[in-house]
Design an enzyme around this catalytic site. Structure first.
Site, PDB file in Angstrom:
ATOM      1  N   ASN A 155      55.576  39.547  47.565  1.00 30.72           N
ATOM      2  CA  ASN A 155      54.146  39.715  47.505  1.00 30.72           C
ATOM      3  C   ASN A 155      53.819  41.075  48.482  1.00 30.72           C
ATOM      4  O   ASN A 155      54.355  41.250  49.681  1.00 30.72           O
ATOM      5  CB  ASN A 155      53.515  38.811  48.315  1.00 30.72           C
ATOM      6  CG  ASN A 155      51.854  38.859  48.365  1.00 30.72           C
ATOM      7  OD1 ASN A 155      51.357  39.760  47.883  1.00 30.72           O
ATOM      8  ND2 ASN A 155      51.134  38.008  49.090  1.00 30.72           N
ATOM      9  N   GLY A 156      53.073  42.128  47.747  1.00 30.97           N
ATOM     10  CA  GLY A 156      52.588  43.269  48.479  1.00 30.97           C
ATOM     11  C   GLY A 156      53.086  44.415  47.605  1.00 30.97           C
ATOM     12  O   GLY A 156      53.427  44.331  46.518  1.00 30.97           O
ATOM     13  N   TRP A 202      50.989  39.220  40.577  1.00 39.07           N
ATOM     14  CA  TRP A 202      49.602  39.693  40.217  1.00 39.07           C
ATOM     15  C   TRP A 202      49.990  41.189  40.072  1.00 39.07           C
ATOM     16  O   TRP A 202      50.607  41.883  41.013  1.00 39.07           O
ATOM     17  CB  TRP A 202      48.627  39.636  40.926  1.00 39.07           C
ATOM     18  CG  TRP A 202      47.253  40.111  40.520  1.00 39.07           C
ATOM     19  CD1 TRP A 202      46.442  39.515  40.160  1.00 39.07           C
ATOM     20  CD2 TRP A 202      46.559  41.274  41.048  1.00 39.07           C
ATOM     21  NE1 TRP A 202      45.251  40.033  39.831  1.00 39.07           N
ATOM     22  CE2 TRP A 202      45.459  41.395  40.624  1.00 39.07           C
ATOM     23  CE3 TRP A 202      47.004  42.355  41.984  1.00 39.07           C
ATOM     24  CZ2 TRP A 202      44.591  42.283  40.714  1.00 39.07           C
ATOM     25  CZ3 TRP A 202      46.118  43.361  41.962  1.00 39.07           C
ATOM     26  CH2 TRP A 202      44.896  43.713  41.542  1.00 39.07           C
ATOM     27  N   LYS A 212      28.412  38.614  41.038  1.00 39.52           N
ATOM     28  CA  LYS A 212      28.746  37.120  40.548  1.00 39.52           C
ATOM     29  C   LYS A 212      28.781  37.151  38.954  1.00 39.52           C
ATOM     30  O   LYS A 212      29.700  36.357  38.496  1.00 39.52           O
ATOM     31  CB  LYS A 212      27.826  36.010  41.343  1.00 39.52           C
ATOM     32  CG  LYS A 212      28.089  34.946  41.838  1.00 39.52           C
ATOM     33  CD  LYS A 212      29.124  34.722  42.948  1.00 39.52           C
ATOM     34  CE  LYS A 212      30.116  35.962  42.902  1.00 39.52           C
ATOM     35  NZ  LYS A 212      30.677  36.276  44.326  1.00 39.52           N
ATOM     36  N   GLU A 247      31.847  39.295  37.144  1.00 40.26           N
ATOM     37  CA  GLU A 247      33.169  38.948  37.514  1.00 40.26           C
ATOM     38  C   GLU A 247      33.535  37.337  36.843  1.00 40.26           C
ATOM     39  O   GLU A 247      34.675  37.402  36.367  1.00 40.26           O
ATOM     40  CB  GLU A 247      33.303  38.851  39.025  1.00 40.26           C
ATOM     41  CG  GLU A 247      32.892  37.651  39.821  1.00 40.26           C
ATOM     42  CD  GLU A 247      33.396  37.664  41.213  1.00 40.26           C
ATOM     43  OE1 GLU A 247      32.546  37.168  42.040  1.00 40.26           O
ATOM     44  OE2 GLU A 247      34.641  37.939  41.549  1.00 40.26           O
ATOM     45  N   CYS A 299      49.636  38.120  44.346  1.00 42.99           N
ATOM     46  CA  CYS A 299      50.899  37.271  44.356  1.00 42.99           C
ATOM     47  C   CYS A 299      50.843  35.855  45.352  1.00 42.99           C
ATOM     48  O   CYS A 299      50.371  36.197  46.312  1.00 42.99           O
ATOM     49  CB  CYS A 299      52.120  37.866  44.489  1.00 42.99           C
ATOM     50  SG  CYS A 299      51.956  39.449  43.784  1.00 42.99           S
ATOM     51  N   LYS A 348      42.120  36.362  44.225  1.00 41.06           N
ATOM     52  CA  LYS A 348      41.331  35.813  45.243  1.00 41.06           C
ATOM     53  C   LYS A 348      41.352  36.586  46.705  1.00 41.06           C
ATOM     54  O   LYS A 348      40.232  37.069  47.199  1.00 41.06           O
ATOM     55  CB  LYS A 348      41.434  34.189  45.679  1.00 41.06           C
ATOM     56  CG  LYS A 348      40.686  33.567  46.614  1.00 41.06           C
ATOM     57  CD  LYS A 348      39.367  33.478  46.377  1.00 41.06           C
ATOM     58  CE  LYS A 348      38.562  32.925  47.426  1.00 41.06           C
ATOM     59  NZ  LYS A 348      37.015  33.192  47.141  1.00 41.06           N
ATOM     60  N   GLU A 373      24.524  41.031  44.962  1.00 39.21           N
ATOM     61  CA  GLU A 373      25.495  39.805  44.844  1.00 39.21           C
ATOM     62  C   GLU A 373      25.166  38.960  43.536  1.00 39.21           C
ATOM     63  O   GLU A 373      26.233  38.769  43.091  1.00 39.21           O
ATOM     64  CB  GLU A 373      25.176  38.835  46.160  1.00 39.21           C
ATOM     65  CG  GLU A 373      26.021  37.627  46.233  1.00 39.21           C
ATOM     66  CD  GLU A 373      27.670  37.951  46.016  1.00 39.21           C
ATOM     67  OE1 GLU A 373      28.024  39.028  45.914  1.00 39.21           O
ATOM     68  OE2 GLU A 373      28.418  36.953  46.065  1.00 39.21           O
ATOM     69  N   HIS A 393      13.609  56.560  37.878  1.00 40.43           N
ATOM     70  CA  HIS A 393      14.227  57.669  38.009  1.00 40.43           C
ATOM     71  C   HIS A 393      15.566  57.751  37.152  1.00 40.43           C
ATOM     72  O   HIS A 393      16.360  58.716  37.603  1.00 40.43           O
ATOM     73  CB  HIS A 393      14.689  57.905  39.705  1.00 40.43           C
ATOM     74  CG  HIS A 393      13.450  57.763  40.466  1.00 40.43           C
ATOM     75  ND1 HIS A 393      12.434  58.960  40.657  1.00 40.43           N
ATOM     76  CD2 HIS A 393      12.827  56.868  41.272  1.00 40.43           C
ATOM     77  CE1 HIS A 393      11.581  58.505  41.131  1.00 40.43           C
ATOM     78  NE2 HIS A 393      12.051  57.211  41.807  1.00 40.43           N
ATOM     79  N   ARG A 437      44.590  32.483  43.841  1.00 41.59           N
ATOM     80  CA  ARG A 437      44.996  33.839  44.207  1.00 41.59           C
ATOM     81  C   ARG A 437      45.049  34.758  43.269  1.00 41.59           C
ATOM     82  O   ARG A 437      44.798  36.160  43.217  1.00 41.59           O
ATOM     83  CB  ARG A 437      46.141  34.079  44.847  1.00 41.59           C
ATOM     84  CG  ARG A 437      46.317  33.070  46.314  1.00 41.59           C
ATOM     85  CD  ARG A 437      47.746  33.028  46.769  1.00 41.59           C
ATOM     86  NE  ARG A 437      48.158  34.373  47.339  1.00 41.59           N
ATOM     87  CZ  ARG A 437      47.927  34.820  48.507  1.00 41.59           C
ATOM     88  NH1 ARG A 437      47.227  33.903  49.402  1.00 41.59           N
ATOM     89  NH2 ARG A 437      48.339  35.795  48.958  1.00 41.59           N
TER      90      ARG A 437
HETATM   91  O1  M6R Z   1      38.320  38.060  51.369  1.00 45.41           O
HETATM   92  P1  M6R Z   1      37.417  39.142  51.479  1.00 45.41           P
HETATM   93  O2  M6R Z   1      36.030  38.291  51.910  1.00 45.41           O
HETATM   94  O3  M6R Z   1      37.850  40.109  52.243  1.00 45.41           O
HETATM   95  O4  M6R Z   1      37.377  39.629  50.050  1.00 45.41           O
HETATM   96  C1  M6R Z   1      36.708  40.564  49.717  1.00 45.41           C
HETATM   97  C2  M6R Z   1      36.276  40.530  48.098  1.00 45.41           C
HETATM   98  O5  M6R Z   1      37.595  40.800  47.418  1.00 45.41           O
HETATM   99  C3  M6R Z   1      35.796  39.316  47.638  1.00 45.41           C
HETATM  100  O6  M6R Z   1      34.410  39.069  48.180  1.00 45.41           O
HETATM  101  C4  M6R Z   1      35.360  39.622  46.113  1.00 45.41           C
HETATM  102  O7  M6R Z   1      34.526  40.522  45.819  1.00 45.41           O
HETATM  103  C5  M6R Z   1      35.066  38.035  45.489  1.00 45.41           C
HETATM  104  N1  M6R Z   1      35.847  37.894  44.214  1.00 45.41           N
HETATM  105  C6  M6R Z   1      33.675  38.160  44.853  1.00 45.41           C
HETATM  106  O8  M6R Z   1      33.376  36.892  44.445  1.00 45.41           O
END
Ligand code: M6R
Length: 607
Positions: free
Chosen positions: A100-101, A76, A484, A487, A2, A602, A480, A503, A27
């Site tokens: 937010n929270g 969110w 990427k 997502e 949020c 985010k 990674e 395996h 966010r």
């Molecule tokens: O703000 P942070 O680095 O702690 O966030 C961790 C993950 O939520 C963040 O890296 C997430 O996996 C990314 N969206 C990936 O691109």
């Protein structure tokens, strides 16, 4: 997560709120709303979907409020589906709030309020807070807020307006971040700096249970007992340009291109006379010699950066490193304590699981080192030692430049640690530093010849599923690459240690399951090529990421992306760039919302 914006001043409040919420879109959210004082009365507008839905709705219904005091929110969903009714602001009658929270004891509070005859319209935990504030309201907003938050368990940042105080905005926080911006004859509240930087750079960082009152006289801050306190005014040094797209189609593409600069900004201040120097971060050779084990804790991409760090630290410094996902670490009674260094990596510095993991590590007696991008964030403030990454604001949900500087810091740290422990000599340490300083140029050369990644992306868009394979550091990097892609393209993918395929997983290989093989580690090249042949023999289309200079049998692969020649240990910094670009172009070609992928936020400030 949020986003909150609040305003008091002489501008059109609705415009300031919508503008600020737009800057917080990164966010992630699924509905939006505002509450503005209009002719002394609170006028609320809210809608499921994007901010443009809210704007259209206000236009159609001719309900756009006009006034100078108000609060706004992008939601969110956590409690209750995304819908108009569940959108914030929520009202308790005399009190209207944005939140937010997560309120963890919402059920208990709701039952109590129901027993007192209070009724509810939404499924949210936020409405319970609004109704509780209203139930407790005694004419003194500060007393009411201070008494009410004592009953809340969980995390919250709240923006609050009281119907009988049309010239004031109130705010309070616990765990979830909130700042209070101070302009000339105007003040703001916001979840993050981008929402207000257009209007002011000066802000207070609200701490645990502090209450802010914004009025025509400026900002006053009170502690949790309602006693006025003085706080240091901070100045955001962010470049306004840095939070725009700067001519790129998407923030993600811009941020990929910012990586060479981000690396230079991050490593240069920590290199002196050709050697790493992390003293300003509280890290000296004496401190480093105290640790017998290193534990890295993080989430998502940051955890993948930690995995690269593990390989590098173990190889150079010969200290055992374990890497854990923060949400697992915090609940598994971890065996860390005195003599252990726990490294927390986080772009936002506000990830709830990472923050909780860090607090747990501290309580167990371990020393904590945070590698964080967002200045003044909770993780940055609470860690024993801190290395800021200087990536600048990262807006795209998919992390790129933050990952790059996280691994750059892991290299710097590993070189310093290995040197401090006598595992490498000064000449080797200097040589490694020189190589690290050359990585931005190598990355730039890839960015200038990136067309092939578009071609590779075009070959992937119809796949249902993909496999990323590699060995050693290439395996760490595959994780990674795979995250990427999935997502932002919404194509399922997995990363696998190439030697582990036989395996079980190799049974999945068909001609509709492309395999992206990362092969940059010379000592493991032949082994990876054997694995590539195995998947190719079973029909997979193979895309190989390796050095241009590698002599690869053309029959073994379908497509290849050639990397500049570089030392093996630093290859993750180079090889991640085509993986980022492949994910980016696949998402673009599929017509997805690249910067704001579905269901994602985010900054994950709730568990
Ligand atoms: O703000 P942070 O680095 O702690 O966030 C961790 C993950 O939520 C963040 O890296 C997430 O996996 C990314 N969206 C990936 O691109």
């Amino acid at each position: 997560m949020c986003g909150i914006v609040g305003y008091i001043g002489s501008r059109d409040c609705t415009e300031v709120l919508l503008n600020g919420l737009t800057k917080l879109e990164y966010r992630g959210y699924d509905s939006a709303g505002i509450a503005v004082f209009q002719n002394g009365k609170i006028s609320v507008a809210k809608s499921k979907g994007r901010l443009k839905n809210l704007e259209e709705k206000m236009e159609q219904e001719n309900s756009r409020p006009f006034g100078h005091v108000g609060i706004g929110h992008t939601r969110w969903a956590t409690h209750g589906e995304p819908s108009d009714v569940n959108s914030h602001p929520h009202s308790g009658g005399r009190v209207t709030i944005v939140h937010n929270g997560i309120i963890e004891n919402y059920k208990e509070l709701k039952d109590y309020l129901i027993s007192q005859g209070v009724t509810f319209d939404s499924d949210t935990d936020t409405e319970i807070v609004a109704k509780l504030l209203d139930y407790r309201y005694n004419g003194s907003p500060i007393q009411t807020i201070s008494a009410t938050v004592r009953d809340l368990e969980g995390s919250y940042a709240l923006g609050i307006i009281f119907a009988d105080h049309p010239d004031q905005v109130y705010a309070v926080r616990c765990e979830s971040p909130l700042i209070v911006g101070v302009g000339e004859n105007e003040s703001f509240i916001a979840s993050d700096v981008p929402a207000i930087i257009e209007y002011t750079r000066d802000y207070y960082l609200l701490e645990h249970e502090e209450i802010a009152v914004l009025s025509g006289d400026g900002v006053q801050i009170f502690d949790s007992f309602g006693t006025p306190i003085q706080k240091e005014l901070k100045t955001a040094d962010w470049d306004v340009e840095a939070i725009g797209k700067g001519g790129y189609a998407h923030f993600m593409l811009k941020e990929i291109h910012e990586q060479p600069t981000a690396i230079r900004n991050t490593i240069s201040p920590r290199i002196q006379d050709g050697l790493p120097n992390l003293e300003e971060c509280g890290i000296t050779p004496e401190v480093l010699r105290r640790f017998r084990h290193i534990q890295v804790v993080a989430c998502g991409t940051a955890m993948h950066a930690g995995t690269v760090g593990k390989y590098v630290i173990e190889k150079l410094a010969k200290i055992p490193v374990t890497v854990d996902i923060a949400s697992e670490f915090r609940y598994r009674d971890p065996l860390v304590g005195e003599g252990d260094l726990v490294i927390i990596i986080s772009q936002s510095g506000e990830t709830a699981d990472s923050l909780a993991a860090m607090r747990l590590a501290k309580s167990l007696g371990a020393k904590t080192l945070a590698i964080v991008n967002a200045m003044g964030s909770s993780i940055a403030r609470e860690a024993d030692m801190l290395i800021y990454t200087h990536a600048g604001p990262e807006i795209a949900v998919a992390s790129t430049k933050a990952y790059m500087v996280q691994i750059a810091v892991m290299y710097l740290f590993s070189f310093e640690l290995a040197f401090a422990l006598g595992q490498i000599d000064e000449a080797e340490c200097r040589r490694l530093i020189r190589l690290l300083q050359q990585t931005p140029d190598a990355i730039q050369s890839i960015l200038e010849h990136k067309e092939k990644t578009q071609y590779i992306a075009a070959s992937l868009i119809n796949a249902d599923s993909l496999l990323y394979i590699g060995r050693g550091l290439d395996y760490a990097l595959s994780m990674e690459g795979s995250l990427k892609l999935k997502e932002i393209s919404y194509i399922h993918s997995e990363s696998y240690a190439a030697g582990e395929l036989k395996h079980g997983t190799i049974s999945l290989i068909t001609d509709n399951m492309p395999v992206i093989a990362v092969a940059t580690q010379k000592a493991l090249m032949e082994k990876t090529i054997s694995n590539i042949k195995e998947v190719k023999a079973r029909g997979a289309k193979v895309i190989m990421i390796c050095r241009s200079s590698d002599d690869i049998d053309a029959e073994a692969v379908d497509l290849m992306f050639g990397l500049p020649d570089f030392e093996d240990i630093l290859m993750p910094m180079i090889a991640v760039v085509p993986l980022q670009l492949i994910a980016y172009y696949t998402s673009v070609l599929k017509g997805n919302d690249v910067d704001k992928p579905r269901n994602l936020a985010k900054s994950v400030t709730v568990e």
